[in-house]
Design an enzyme around this catalytic site. Structure first.
Site, mmCIF file in Angstrom:
data_model
loop_
_atom_site.group_PDB
_atom_site.id
_atom_site.type_symbol
_atom_site.label_atom_id
_atom_site.label_comp_id
_atom_site.label_asym_id
_atom_site.label_seq_id
_atom_site.Cartn_x
_atom_site.Cartn_y
_atom_site.Cartn_z
ATOM 1 N N LYS A 1 -51.250 -29.686 -13.118
ATOM 2 C CA LYS A 1 -50.789 -30.860 -11.932
ATOM 3 C C LYS A 1 -49.046 -30.373 -11.852
ATOM 4 O O LYS A 1 -48.297 -30.022 -12.544
ATOM 5 C CB LYS A 1 -50.825 -32.172 -12.414
ATOM 6 C CG LYS A 1 -50.850 -33.002 -11.266
ATOM 7 C CD LYS A 1 -52.178 -33.409 -10.696
ATOM 8 C CE LYS A 1 -52.279 -34.244 -9.496
ATOM 9 N NZ LYS A 1 -53.608 -34.270 -9.252
ATOM 10 N N THR B 1 -65.049 -34.917 -2.146
ATOM 11 C CA THR B 1 -64.855 -35.986 -3.113
ATOM 12 C C THR B 1 -65.476 -37.289 -2.920
ATOM 13 O O THR B 1 -66.162 -37.820 -3.607
ATOM 14 C CB THR B 1 -63.131 -36.500 -3.362
ATOM 15 O OG1 THR B 1 -62.477 -35.520 -3.530
ATOM 16 C CG2 THR B 1 -63.421 -37.526 -4.507
ATOM 17 N N LYS C 1 -61.423 -33.045 -16.082
ATOM 18 C CA LYS C 1 -62.337 -32.935 -14.875
ATOM 19 C C LYS C 1 -62.988 -31.799 -14.664
ATOM 20 O O LYS C 1 -63.887 -31.394 -14.324
ATOM 21 C CB LYS C 1 -61.099 -33.338 -13.661
ATOM 22 C CG LYS C 1 -62.148 -33.269 -12.200
ATOM 23 C CD LYS C 1 -61.147 -33.491 -11.126
ATOM 24 C CE LYS C 1 -60.476 -34.931 -11.032
ATOM 25 N NZ LYS C 1 -59.710 -35.232 -9.716
ATOM 26 N N ALA D 1 -58.726 -41.072 2.505
ATOM 27 C CA ALA D 1 -59.138 -39.963 2.715
ATOM 28 C C ALA D 1 -60.628 -39.908 2.243
ATOM 29 O O ALA D 1 -61.709 -39.109 2.517
ATOM 30 C CB ALA D 1 -58.327 -38.655 2.413
ATOM 31 N N ALA E 1 -58.589 -46.434 -4.381
ATOM 32 C CA ALA E 1 -57.291 -46.719 -4.128
ATOM 33 C C ALA E 1 -56.212 -46.246 -5.134
ATOM 34 O O ALA E 1 -55.594 -45.082 -4.963
ATOM 35 C CB ALA E 1 -57.068 -48.209 -3.793
HETATM 36 P P1 NAI Z 1 -55.323 -41.821 0.392
HETATM 37 O O1 NAI Z 1 -53.809 -42.191 0.189
HETATM 38 O O2 NAI Z 1 -55.494 -41.226 1.642
HETATM 39 O O3 NAI Z 1 -56.010 -43.479 0.568
HETATM 40 C C1 NAI Z 1 -55.549 -44.659 -0.419
HETATM 41 C C2 NAI Z 1 -55.891 -45.990 0.419
HETATM 42 O O4 NAI Z 1 -55.908 -46.899 -0.713
HETATM 43 C C3 NAI Z 1 -55.046 -46.204 1.559
HETATM 44 O O5 NAI Z 1 -55.833 -46.499 2.527
HETATM 45 C C4 NAI Z 1 -54.111 -47.352 0.953
HETATM 46 O O6 NAI Z 1 -53.756 -48.368 1.911
HETATM 47 C C5 NAI Z 1 -55.184 -48.006 -0.140
HETATM 48 N N1 NAI Z 1 -54.594 -48.936 -1.180
HETATM 49 C C6 NAI Z 1 -53.475 -48.656 -1.675
HETATM 50 N N2 NAI Z 1 -53.070 -49.461 -2.685
HETATM 51 C C7 NAI Z 1 -54.135 -50.362 -2.695
HETATM 52 C C8 NAI Z 1 -54.528 -51.576 -3.254
HETATM 53 N N3 NAI Z 1 -53.732 -52.073 -4.473
HETATM 54 N N4 NAI Z 1 -55.701 -52.333 -3.002
HETATM 55 C C9 NAI Z 1 -56.660 -51.831 -1.860
HETATM 56 N N5 NAI Z 1 -56.145 -50.666 -1.322
HETATM 57 C C10 NAI Z 1 -54.928 -49.946 -1.543
HETATM 58 O O7 NAI Z 1 -56.016 -41.448 -0.995
HETATM 59 P P2 NAI Z 1 -57.462 -40.589 -1.119
HETATM 60 O O8 NAI Z 1 -57.135 -39.602 -1.121
HETATM 61 O O9 NAI Z 1 -58.367 -41.398 -0.522
HETATM 62 O O10 NAI Z 1 -57.480 -40.976 -2.772
HETATM 63 C C11 NAI Z 1 -57.971 -42.127 -3.314
HETATM 64 C C12 NAI Z 1 -58.018 -42.392 -4.731
HETATM 65 O O11 NAI Z 1 -59.068 -41.120 -5.252
HETATM 66 C C13 NAI Z 1 -56.453 -41.929 -5.426
HETATM 67 O O12 NAI Z 1 -56.267 -42.600 -6.436
HETATM 68 C C14 NAI Z 1 -56.613 -40.352 -5.551
HETATM 69 O O13 NAI Z 1 -55.650 -40.229 -6.798
HETATM 70 C C15 NAI Z 1 -58.160 -40.138 -6.103
HETATM 71 N N6 NAI Z 1 -58.688 -39.023 -5.571
HETATM 72 C C16 NAI Z 1 -58.606 -38.217 -4.560
HETATM 73 C C17 NAI Z 1 -59.118 -37.150 -4.450
HETATM 74 C C18 NAI Z 1 -59.360 -36.240 -3.000
HETATM 75 O O14 NAI Z 1 -59.723 -35.540 -2.924
HETATM 76 N N7 NAI Z 1 -58.217 -36.841 -1.928
HETATM 77 C C19 NAI Z 1 -59.696 -36.368 -5.689
HETATM 78 C C20 NAI Z 1 -59.674 -36.907 -6.751
HETATM 79 C C21 NAI Z 1 -59.298 -38.243 -6.856
#
Ligand code: NAI
Length: 343
Positions: free
Chosen positions: A79, A148, A67, A181, A232
């Site tokens: 990490k 992001t 990345k 988020a 997700a």
């Molecule tokens: P978050 O934890 O805030 O949100 C994840 C959402 O996905 C939640 O609303 C949850 O209920 C939902 N979810 C979980 N399993 C699911 C499924 N099987 N089907 C549908 N919905 C489901 O996580 P965030 O921060 O929004 O990150 C999302 C993804 O992006 C993750 O994979 C994270 O590793 C990746 N990511 C996030 C970054 C960041 O800055 N927050 C940066 C780079 C990658």
């Protein structure tokens, strides 16, 4: 198990500590410092076994190297994982975060961290009481989700331009999976750009709160759309799911979207353009480094995030010209940048 995992890893340095007061295993993995200090989030999670936590940290640290290199920032990949027996609260959480901060401090700046799963900006404030190498605290870069999301939006526009000839999202249908988020602000921004937005989340309340058209989590992958944006969990693109997809583009924030490397070829063969996850989800890193190290204002931040779209556009053109997958083109770019740094 630890021995096998560490032997198979191609990174530089892994610190393993058992934290007796909490029962947590702490893993700080510095995959590469070739381009600069290793950067990457800290994840707190309950794993089936400590080895699962180590495996997660090792794998995610390698993805951070990709990345950072693809984003062209002067950082290596790292990490950290706090593999806890149960998510701690109150004083137990504070003291664990303090001890973790002391461990990161002992690495002398070779590893610099921010939030990840179950680590909020407020938690990072606590880590920062013991450690100077912390990004994304409440007072500074804040929640990286917004950067992001914005980077993914630029990536989606570039992918749409590549496939349809114009970056205009009006009338394009986008399925956003996960309204956290990243997914929630992304879905809002897409709707503001005129896209038809479908949303899905295992948490039905989040779907309802979005005010957008919901799709059941079980049927989501088969939904007809132009763009599927996985925001997700990882691993949603596999030999089982790829035949179900009815989209032209996959571009989203989730880390490690491909269940196996061959899934890039499976998508290519189905005529689905896959925007490599680590290229389009670098906006959080761009936000934190830009605001905290470079002193950017919001205008400069937006310019930095727009560059994610520019690099994806170039990468997709290169892949098309050479008849290779976007993943292969991204891997080549990363290898070039690491080789230029003498790695
Ligand atoms: P978050 O934890 O805030 O949100 C994840 C959402 O996905 C939640 O609303 C949850 O209920 C939902 N979810 C979980 N399993 C699911 C499924 N099987 N089907 C549908 N919905 C489901 O996580 P965030 O921060 O929004 O990150 C999302 C993804 O992006 C993750 O994979 C994270 O590793 C990746 N990511 C996030 C970054 C960041 O800055 N927050 C940066 C780079 C990658």
């Amino acid at each position: 198990m630890f021995e096998d995992l560490l032997r198979a890893w191609d990174g530089e340095h892994a610190v393993v500590r058992y934290d007796a007061p909490s029962g947590a295993w702490i893993f700080a993995c510095l995959h590469s410092t070739a381009l600069g200090p290793a950067g990457g989030g800290t994840r707190m999670r309950v794993y089936p076994t400590p080895a699962d936590g180590l495996a997660d940290a090792l794998r995610l640290s390698a993805a951070m190297t990709q990345k950072m290199a693809a984003a062209g920032v002067e950082r290596g990949g790292g990490k950290a994982v706090l593999a806890v027996p149960a998510l701690p609260e109150g004083e137990a959480r504070r003291t664990l975060l303090h001890r973790y901060g002391e461990l990161v401090t002992s690495l002398g700046g070779s590893f610099r961290t921010a939030g990840d799963m179950n680590i909020s900006p407020a938690d990072l404030d606590v880590v920062a009481e013991r450690c100077p190498w912390v990004y994304g605290t409440t007072g500074r870069g804040g929640d990286s989700g917004r950067g992001t999301a914005r980077g993914v939006l630029h990536g989606i526009r570039a992918a749409v331009e590549h496939v349809f000839g114009s970056p205009d999202l009006a009338g394009r249908t986008v399925l956003v999976q996960g309204l956290g988020a990243v997914g929630a602000p992304l879905a809002r921004a897409l709707a503001e750009d005129g896209a038809e937005v479908l949303v899905t989340d295992v948490d039905e309340a989040r779907v309802a709160a979005s005010g957008l058209e919901g799709v059941s989590a079980a049927d989501a992958l088969g939904a007809e759309c132009d763009i599927y944006a996985p925001c997700a969990v990882g691993g949603t693109l596999s030999a089982e799911t790829i035949p179900l997809l009815r989209c032209r583009i996959v571009a989203g924030s989730a880390n490690n979207q491909l269940a196996a490397p061959e899934d890039a070829d499976r998508l290519h063969e189905r005529g689905i353009l896959y925007a490599p996850d680590y290229v389009v989800n670098a906006g959080g890193v761009v936000q934190l480094i830009g605001l905290e190290d470079e002193g950017w204002d919001e205008t400069e931040l937006e310019r930095g995030l727009a560059r994610i779209g520019d690099s994806l556009r170039e990468l997709l053109a290169e892949a098309a010209a050479e008849g290779i997958t976007p993943v292969a083109a991204a891997e080549r770019l990363v290898a070039r940048r690491l080789a230029d740094a003498g790695a």
